[in-house]
Design a protein around this motif. Structure first.
Motif, short mmCIF file in Angstrom:
data_model
loop_
_atom_site.label_atom_id
_atom_site.label_comp_id
_atom_site.label_asym_id
_atom_site.label_seq_id
_atom_site.Cartn_x
_atom_site.Cartn_y
_atom_site.Cartn_z
N GLU A 1 -10.00 8.94 -1.20
CA GLU A 1 -8.42 9.53 -1.08
C GLU A 1 -7.96 9.67 -2.28
O GLU A 1 -7.23 10.63 -2.40
N VAL A 2 -8.45 9.19 -3.43
CA VAL A 2 -7.76 9.48 -4.87
C VAL A 2 -9.12 9.67 -5.77
O VAL A 2 -10.01 9.15 -5.54
N ARG B 1 -4.28 12.46 -5.79
CA ARG B 1 -4.65 12.32 -4.46
C ARG B 1 -5.35 13.57 -4.14
O ARG B 1 -5.33 14.60 -4.71
N GLU C 1 0.93 4.48 -2.56
CA GLU C 1 0.37 5.76 -2.11
C GLU C 1 1.78 6.61 -2.54
O GLU C 1 1.59 7.70 -3.01
N LYS D 1 0.81 -1.09 0.05
CA LYS D 1 0.08 -0.08 -0.11
C LYS D 1 0.75 1.34 -0.10
O LYS D 1 0.54 2.16 -0.59
N ARG E 1 -12.84 5.05 -1.04
CA ARG E 1 -12.64 5.76 0.06
C ARG E 1 -12.52 7.07 0.03
O ARG E 1 -12.44 7.95 1.04
N SER F 1 1.89 9.94 -5.16
CA SER F 1 2.54 11.32 -4.55
C SER F 1 3.79 11.70 -5.51
O SER F 1 3.82 12.97 -5.77
N LEU G 1 -8.83 3.04 -2.88
CA LEU G 1 -8.46 4.23 -2.72
C LEU G 1 -9.61 5.47 -3.45
O LEU G 1 -9.99 6.24 -2.49
N ARG G 2 -10.06 4.86 -4.18
CA ARG G 2 -10.90 5.67 -5.11
C ARG G 2 -12.26 5.40 -4.13
O ARG G 2 -13.15 6.53 -4.04
#
Length: 173
Positions: free
Chosen positions: A162-163, A172, A122, A118, A160, A126, A157-158
Motif C-alpha cells: 500500500e506504500v 502511497r 494513513e 491506522k 501489503r 496522504s 503497509l509496506r
C-alpha cells in the motif's frame, strides 16, 4: 476407525481418527507411540466414540446418572447449534448498535479526532508530501499516536504493497 484414548501424564481423554504411528495429547502435548496409549474403545462410528468419551468424562465428574438422562451427544450438538446466537444478534438484542461498537474498537479514545491509529498514519501519508518516517512519527505524535505503532503500521503497509519507501521517503501506491 476411531479410538478413545487416554494420556498417562495428564489423564486427558480424546478421540483419534485412523491409526498413526504416534499421537500427541491435545492438553499436555505428550507424544507417545499410538500402541502405547490406553485405548478404551475402538469403533468405526464417530458418534459412538464421542458417546463413550462423554460417558467417561461424566463418570469422572460423578455425573453418570445425569449423563444417562440426556440425549445422545449428536442430538445435544444439534440443540446447541439451534440455540446459539451470534455476537451481532446478541448486541442488537441488548439494545446496542453492533456496527457502532465495531467502529469504536478501531478508534483510539486518546485521539482528539476520534480517528483510529491506522487512520492517523494513513492521513499523514496522504497529507504530507513524500514524508520521512520521522515526519510521519511527528505528525502521528501530534494526533496522540505513539511512535512504535507508526513504525509497525508503516511496515505492515509496506508489506501489503500500500506504500513504498525509497531513499527514506514514503508514498502511497
Amino acid at each position: 476407525m476411531y479410538a478413545v484414548v487416554g494420556c498417562g501424564e495428564c489423564s486427558n481423554l480424546w478421540i483419534v481418527e485412523g491409526r498413526s504411528e504416534t499421537s500427541e495429547c491435545p492438553r499436555c502435548g505428550t507424544r507417545r507411540a499410538f500402541e502405547k496409549r490406553k485405548q478404551f474403545v475402538e469403533t468405526d462410528d464417530a458418534d459412538h466414540a464421542r458417546e463413550v468419551r462423554a460417558s467417561m468424562l461424566a463418570a469422572r465428574q460423578g455425573q453418570s446418572d445425569v449423563f444417562a438422562d440426556v440425549d445422545s451427544v449428536s442430538e445435544l450438538e444439534d440443540q446447541v447449534e439451534d440455540g446459539v446466537i451470534d455476537d451481532e444478534a446478541y448486541l442488537e438484542g441488548s439494545g446496542l448498535d453492533a456496527d457502532e461498537i465495531a467502529a469504536a474498537g478501531d478508534r483510539d479514545p486518546r485521539s482528539p479526532s476520534g480517528s483510529s491509529r491506522k487512520d492517523v498514519v494513513e492521513r499523514a501519508l496522504s497529507e504530507l508530501d513524500e514524508p520521512t518516517e520521522s515526519e510521519i512519527v511527528e505528525y502521528a505524535d501530534d494526533h496522540g499516536v505513539p511512535a512504535d505503532y507508526v513504525e509497525t503500521a508503516l511496515e505492515k503497509l509496506r508489506r501489503r504493497g500500500e506504500v513504498s519507501e525509497s531513499g527514506g521517503r514514503y508514498r502511497r501506491l
